[in-house]
Design an enzyme around this catalytic site. Structure first.
Site, mmCIF file in Angstrom:
data_model
loop_
_atom_site.group_PDB
_atom_site.id
_atom_site.type_symbol
_atom_site.label_atom_id
_atom_site.label_comp_id
_atom_site.label_asym_id
_atom_site.label_seq_id
_atom_site.Cartn_x
_atom_site.Cartn_y
_atom_site.Cartn_z
ATOM 1 N N ALA A 151 -26.074 16.926 -12.988
ATOM 2 C CA ALA A 151 -25.990 18.187 -12.068
ATOM 3 C C ALA A 151 -26.472 18.414 -10.660
ATOM 4 C CB ALA A 151 -26.592 19.596 -12.855
ATOM 5 N N ASN B 73 -25.300 24.946 -9.051
ATOM 6 C CA ASN B 73 -26.244 26.813 -8.737
ATOM 7 C C ASN B 73 -25.457 25.605 -6.698
ATOM 8 O OD1 ASN B 73 -28.274 24.277 -8.470
ATOM 9 N ND2 ASN B 73 -28.352 25.183 -6.907
ATOM 10 N N TYR C 106 -38.717 11.060 -10.674
ATOM 11 C CA TYR C 106 -39.619 11.882 -10.241
ATOM 12 C C TYR C 106 -40.685 11.496 -11.190
ATOM 13 C CZ TYR C 106 -36.409 15.224 -13.209
ATOM 14 O OH TYR C 106 -36.108 15.293 -14.068
ATOM 15 N N GLU C 107 -39.774 10.765 -13.106
ATOM 16 C CA GLU C 107 -40.732 11.564 -14.099
ATOM 17 C C GLU C 107 -41.667 9.700 -13.802
ATOM 18 O OE1 GLU C 107 -38.889 11.496 -18.000
ATOM 19 O OE2 GLU C 107 -37.211 11.182 -16.380
ATOM 20 N N MET D 139 -31.314 14.983 -7.753
ATOM 21 C CA MET D 139 -31.710 13.778 -8.032
ATOM 22 C C MET D 139 -31.994 12.933 -9.143
ATOM 23 S SD MET D 139 -34.461 17.541 -9.161
ATOM 24 C CE MET D 139 -35.005 18.523 -9.084
ATOM 25 N N SER D 140 -30.600 11.716 -8.755
ATOM 26 C CA SER D 140 -30.354 10.774 -9.521
ATOM 27 C C SER D 140 -29.359 10.467 -9.181
ATOM 28 C CB SER D 140 -30.212 11.464 -11.099
ATOM 29 O OG SER D 140 -28.991 12.014 -11.561
ATOM 30 N N HIS E 219 -34.510 25.607 -13.883
ATOM 31 C CA HIS E 219 -33.959 24.622 -14.642
ATOM 32 C C HIS E 219 -33.290 25.147 -15.517
ATOM 33 C CE1 HIS E 219 -33.578 20.705 -15.996
ATOM 34 N NE2 HIS E 219 -34.592 21.365 -17.403
ATOM 35 N N HIS F 280 -33.190 16.323 -22.436
ATOM 36 C CA HIS F 280 -32.070 15.427 -22.267
ATOM 37 C C HIS F 280 -32.557 14.157 -23.476
ATOM 38 C CE1 HIS F 280 -31.268 14.877 -17.554
ATOM 39 N NE2 HIS F 280 -31.659 15.966 -17.723
ATOM 40 N N HIS G 104 -34.997 9.770 -14.582
ATOM 41 C CA HIS G 104 -35.269 9.927 -12.919
ATOM 42 C C HIS G 104 -36.599 9.155 -12.330
ATOM 43 C CE1 HIS G 104 -33.263 13.431 -15.169
ATOM 44 N NE2 HIS G 104 -32.600 13.508 -13.846
ATOM 45 N N SER H 79 -27.207 16.407 -16.940
ATOM 46 C CA SER H 79 -27.211 17.548 -17.671
ATOM 47 C C SER H 79 -25.842 18.763 -17.836
ATOM 48 C CB SER H 79 -28.122 19.326 -16.689
ATOM 49 O OG SER H 79 -28.888 18.497 -16.175
HETATM 50 N N1 HPA Z 1 -31.361 20.321 -5.789
HETATM 51 C C1 HPA Z 1 -31.856 19.394 -6.618
HETATM 52 N N2 HPA Z 1 -30.967 18.968 -8.024
HETATM 53 C C2 HPA Z 1 -30.324 19.865 -8.926
HETATM 54 C C3 HPA Z 1 -29.916 21.437 -7.630
HETATM 55 C C4 HPA Z 1 -30.556 21.406 -7.395
HETATM 56 O O1 HPA Z 1 -30.283 22.656 -5.965
HETATM 57 N N3 HPA Z 1 -29.275 21.617 -9.047
HETATM 58 C C5 HPA Z 1 -28.965 21.193 -10.014
HETATM 59 N N4 HPA Z 1 -30.310 19.592 -9.716
#
Ligand code: HPA
Length: 284
Positions: A114, A236, A86-87, A212-213, A248, A62, A84, A31
């Site tokens: 990210a 974050n 989750y898609e 998540m990747s 997001h 993306h 990903h 990202s």
């Molecule tokens: N959790 C999972 N995936 C993420 C996060 C998070 O806090 N921030 C960016 N991708």
């Protein structure tokens, strides 16, 4: 032929009809980093949608294409956008692009993403070099008939992230004056962010960042003997570590804000990955 390998071969042939470019480094942009692909010396771009059977990302922000070109004379293939788990794709589809870049000739895989910071020493905007990972919350991409053409049935995972590439990343960050944290990346399926209890679980398990990747891609790449390195942008602190709920948009904002430094770091590190010094290091 195994159906996973057959699909991979089909994608390979469809790319080879367009270009005979042989990359040394394969770079997956997370990202906020997409623009990096537009700043290199581009030779060819191929939208994923034009590759037969290729999984196409549905996440806003993306892009979906391969960019072939040079970063300081190092031949690279860049994934501008990844898919990903989750898609809804099978895990073998999720890692197909990484295997494809290996077939195209890439010896090195540079993963970026990210991620949420799980380590209390991290802050939003930090960069974390991935030194190891926990991938057990998503299925292994190696489940099913082993693809003997790519690697062995029971591959060793004692050094997923190449020590010599880690050295190159540390040196590049130091040269540019960009602070670089280090730690363990844990992949969850997403797409929901974690609950505070899940974040505590991640910390107890030894993770420093959660996302998540990436980890499944690294397993597939290690299986086919690519040298791997990775950097997470800590966009974050993970859920429960600060007062704010996660969004997001916030993740994208921090990723965008830190992108200029991230891109400088990528360019500097990749330039070092094509040098003789690196190749000698590989033989150490
Ligand atoms: N959790 C999972 N995936 C993420 C996060 C998070 O806090 N921030 C960016 N991708």
């Amino acid at each position: 032929m195994n159906s996973v390998y057959e699909k991979l071969q089909g994608c390979y042939e469809s790319i080879r009809k367009r270009t005979d470019f042989v990359p040394r480094v394969a770079l997956v942009l997370g990202s906020g980093l997409g623009e990096f692909a537009e700043e290199i010396e581009i030779r060819e771009t191929i939208p994923y949608s034009e590759i037969e059977g290729f999984p196409v990302s549905t996440v806003p922000g993306h892009k979906g294409r391969f960019v072939f070109g040079y970063v300081s004379q190092v031949p690279v293939v860049i994934m501008q956008g990844r898919v990903h788990y989750y898609e809804g794709y099978s895990i073998s589809d999720v890692v197909l692009p990484v295997r494809l870049m290996k077939l195209l000739g890439a010896e090195i895989l540079f993963l970026t993403n990210a991620a949420g910071g799980v380590n209390y020493d991290f802050s939003a905007g930090d960069f974390m070099m991935i030194t190891d990972q926990i991938s057990d919350f998503v299925p292994s991409p190696l489940i099913g008939e082993n693809l003997e053409e790519l690697g062995e049935r029971f591959p060793d995972m004692s050094e997923i992230y190449d020590r010599n590439l880690q050295k190159i990343l540390r040196t590049a960050a130091k040269k540019l004056g960009i602070p670089l944290k280090e730690g363990v990346y844990l992949q969850l399926t997403g797409p929901n962010y974690e609950s505070p209890a899940e974040v505590r679980m991640c910390r107890i398990l030894g993770a420093d960042a959660v996302g998540m990747s990436t980890a499944c891609e690294a397993v597939a790449a290690n299986h086919c003997k690519m040298k791997i390195c990775g950097i997470s942008c800590i966009t974050n602190l993970a859920c429960g570590m600060s007062q704010n709920p996660l969004s997001h948009r916030e993740v994208q904002e921090i990723a965008d804000r830190t992108a200029p430094d991230f891109k400088r770091l990528l360019a500097e590190a990749i330039a070092e990955m094509g040098t003789e010094k690196d190749r000698q290091g590989e033989q150490e």
